[in-house]
Design an enzyme around this catalytic site. Structure first.
Site: not given
Ligand code: ATP
Ligand code: MG
Lengths: 73, 634
Positions: A41, A39, A12-14
């Protein structure tokens, strides 16, 4: 052909961008690196990252959930 | 109108009547809600539920989901800003750490702490660059000092070398190259200090080298050694050593004292000869007195005795007495001090031609006699018998040195011995000399013999063959003409005796009428040496001149400006601190181009377009020269 492939699927970001930051100092300047992530983003992150660190995005490719970004270090 | 939303199943969930939720299936609405929540949870905060329903509880659920989406979006944005900020600063720090000082952190993050971190990194970087610049500046300074010191070491007039603990030579200067004949390239890093030291002192030097490294006080820091140069010549040297701080290296400065030693030896030798002269002179004198008595009474006895047998004995006494008297005379010749004043001028060329004809018969057939004469006639005031004694002794010695035959060369020439020569031969006055030399190709002598040959009774010849008085006589005679003797000899090769006889200064001045040296002109004497200046001034005053004195160029110019119409001639010392004689002349002539300026110098100098006067000539000669300059028409 890319010199390297980094697969950050499932992260998952970041996280992906943090991982990339930590890993890339070992790469040579001018290397072509493909980064895969899923992800949503990530695209925004890697664009900001490249801009801040002065790297070039060569190509962005989306396939379903996944995105593959090719950059030059 | 708001738009409809398509659910995952693909059916419309928007009610045709906006205010009626009954037109929708409740379950569809809930489906929609959970789908949206799921997407939000994946980070996709673009999802909004754009529906208004009448039922309060449902509307609250939809509103909460939308608010959740917004807040999560804010959180995610913050998270990304933070992450990108960290990545960027991390990268800048990494580049700085690698020495890339062009890296600069951005200071524009909306998050205060990230922005401050950027500022901090930049300040740190600036400070670091400052620091490095300062170190670089200091480094440059040190390099400069280092280079300056190397140049000083290199060009200083003393031989210098730096050696490592194992005696390897690390550095040598130009003077060292000159002293040893090796080049820097041949020596540095390649040769050892011990390679330059004569075997007989090597042990001592190596020991000092080691002791010094245990403790510097264990070895003397100044001592005499013998240096071996590239061609194997041995030179006497005085060496001063010091350890270089924080290292095991030492720096050595070496002065060649070979010449100094030779000069010392010359002085010692002349002192020894002097003492011997006094002693032998006294003894010879006493003996002569005694012998006068012995011979006097013996001759009386001779007259009184009738018995022929006894008479024979008395005659033996007289003969022995005469021989002893002759010996005493020879000794006296060696020790006599008074200068000989002869007025007869001998043409040495002619004399030598005649003399060699005569001597040929004495030296025998195995020995060839060669004569080397200059084209010009050399005249010298000398008693011809003295010349004969000198030559006879030198030539018979040469003959004795060549029992198997050989060659004798008799030569004559004139030379001028300058100041430089005097530095190495302090007992010799500079000037014009006549040089008479006798060379042979005989057995030669070793250094020890050479040192003693002028001593009375020193001989290496068997008893009855030589008395050892030949060279003492030559020495005594040459001294009386204020001359000196040089001996060059090589074992097995031959020997050369050089007799230097000074030419007398032409004393033509003496014949000049003192009245003619007088004058009433005004002179300006410029010399930084107060003695010379005052001495000359008083001298000129005595002869009627008006005299101004100046101790340097500036003063001279000042005095000249005030009296420029009065001063007829300036006498200016050649070498003076600040303004040299030539500069003074320039300034004076720029004020009055007609004023005569003569340059005075200690040594004879040859200056084109300048009138020069040597200070070493006699005051009368200076006066004479000044008179001539003053009387000269422009
Ligand atoms: N040309 C020469 N070559 C080699 N040795 C010489 C020469 N001239 C002098 N010597 C050395 O110097 C010594 C002293 O010389 P000197 O003329 O004073 O005395 P002598 O020749 O031994 O005796 P004398 O001259 O009184 O008969 C000599 O015995 C000889 O050893
Ligand atoms: Mg002799």
């Amino acid at each position: 052909m890319a010199d390297r492939l980094l697969d950050y699927s499932g992260l998952k970001c970041p996280y992906p961008i943090l991982k990339l930051s930590a890993q890339y100092p070992q790469f040579k300047e001018g290397e072509i690196v493909e980064v895969i992530a899923d992800c949503p983003t990530f695209e925004k992150d890697i664009k900001a990252w490249c801009q801040k660190l002065g790297k070039t995005i060569i190509n962005i490719e989306r396939r379903e959930e996944k995105i593959k970004v090719t950059i030059r270090i | 109108m708001s738009q409809g939303i398509v659910c995952t199943e693909g059916c419309f969930i928007k009610c045709k009547n906006f205010f009626c939720e009954h037109g929708q299936k409740l379950s569809e609405l809930l489906h929609l809600c959970s789908n949206v929540i799921e997407k939000i949870s994946k980070g996709d905060t673009r999802q909004k539920i754009d529906i208004k329903v009448e039922r309060y509880s449902l509307q609250r659920l939809i509103d909460s989901i939308n608010r959740l989406s917004r807040e999560i979006e804010d959180l995610i944005n913050l998270n990304h800003e933070l992450a990108i900020g960290i990545c960027e600063h991390f990268d800048v720090l990494r580049r700085l750490q690698e020495g890339d000082f062009s890296a600069k952190a951005s200071e524009d993050s909306p998050i205060e702490i990230v922005k401050m971190l950027g500022e901090l990194i930049n300040k740190l970087r600036d400070r670091f660059i400052d620091y490095i610049d300062k170190i670089k500046e200091q480094h440059r300074e040190m390099v400069k000092i280092y280079e300056q010191e190397r140049v000083i070491l290199s060009s200083i007039g003393v031989a210098i070398l730096i050696t490592e603990e194992d005696m390897t030579v690390e550095f040598v200067n130009e003077e060292f190259e000159r002293l040893t004949g090796y080049t820097k390239k041949e020596v540095e890093g390649k040769m050892k200090w011990s390679d330059f030291i004569s075997e007989d002192v090597l042990d001592k030097v190596v020991e000092y080298h080691k002791l010094r490294r245990i403790s510097p006080s264990l070895a003397p820091n100044q001592f005499e050694i013998k240096i071996k140069d590239k061609s194997g010549n041995i030179k006497d040297a005085l060496i001063t050593v010091a350890m270089i701080p924080y290292t095991k290296k030492s720096i050595k400065s070496i002065i060649d004292i070979t010449e100094r030693k030779k000069i010392q030896e010359q002085l010692l030798h002349s002192q020894k000869m002097e003492a011997l002269g006094v002693l032998s002179g006294r003894i010879a004198h006493e003996y002569k007195n005694i012998l006068t008595g012995v011979l006097g009474f013996a001759s009386i006895l001779n007259n009184k005795i009738q018995d022929e047998n006894l008479k024979k004995y008395v005659q033996r006494i007289v003969e022995a007495g005469e021989r002893a008297k002759e010996l005493s005379n020879t000794l006296l010749a060696f020790s006599r001090k008074e200068e000989i004043s002869v007025t007869t001028k001998v043409s040495l060329n002619k004399f030598l031609v005649h003399y060699s004809d005569f001597i040929k018969s004495i030296i025998g057939k195995d020995i060839e006699l060669k004569l080397n004469l200059p084209e010009t006639e050399v005249l010298y005031e000398i008693e011809p018998t003295h010349l004969e004694v000198i030559l006879l002794n030198l030539i018979t010695n040469a003959r004795d040195a060549m029992p198997e035959g050989g060659e004798v060369i008799l030569s004559l020439n004139e030379i001028y011995l300058n100041m430089d020569y005097q530095y190495t031969h302090p007992l010799v006055k500079p000037g014009d000399y006549v040089v008479l030399s006798v060379s042979d190709t005989g057995v030669g002598m070793d250094e020890e013999t050479k040192q003693r040959i002028f001593e009375p009774f020193f001989t290496t010849k068997p008893k009855g063959k030589g008395t050892g008085l030949g060279l003492s006589t030559v020495y005594g005679l040459v001294k009386r003409y204020n001359g000196h003797i040089h001996v060059y000899s090589e074992l097995g090769k031959g020997t050369t005796f050089k007799i230097y006889l000074p030419q007398k200064i032409k004393k033509s001045i003496n014949s000049i009428d003192k009245e003619k040296l007088k004058g009433s002109e005004t002179l300006l004497i410029v010399d930084d040496d107060a003695h010379v200046r005052q001495y000359l001034a008083s001298f000129f005053k005595e002869y009627g001149y008006q005299v101004y004195e100046a101790e340097n160029g500036e003063k001279a110019v000042e005095i000249f400006k005030e009296n420029k119409d009065k001063i007829n001639l300036c006498l200016v010392d050649f070498v003076m601190p600040k303004m040299s004689g030539i500069e003074v002349k320039k300034v004076i002539n720029s004020i009055n181009p007609n004023t005569k300026v003569a340059i005075m110098s200690g040594n004879p100098v040859n200056l084109k377009d300048f009138i020069t006067i040597e200070k070493s000539i006699s005051p009368e000669e200076i006066l004479f020269k000044v008179r001539t300059i003053l009387d000269e028409k422009e």
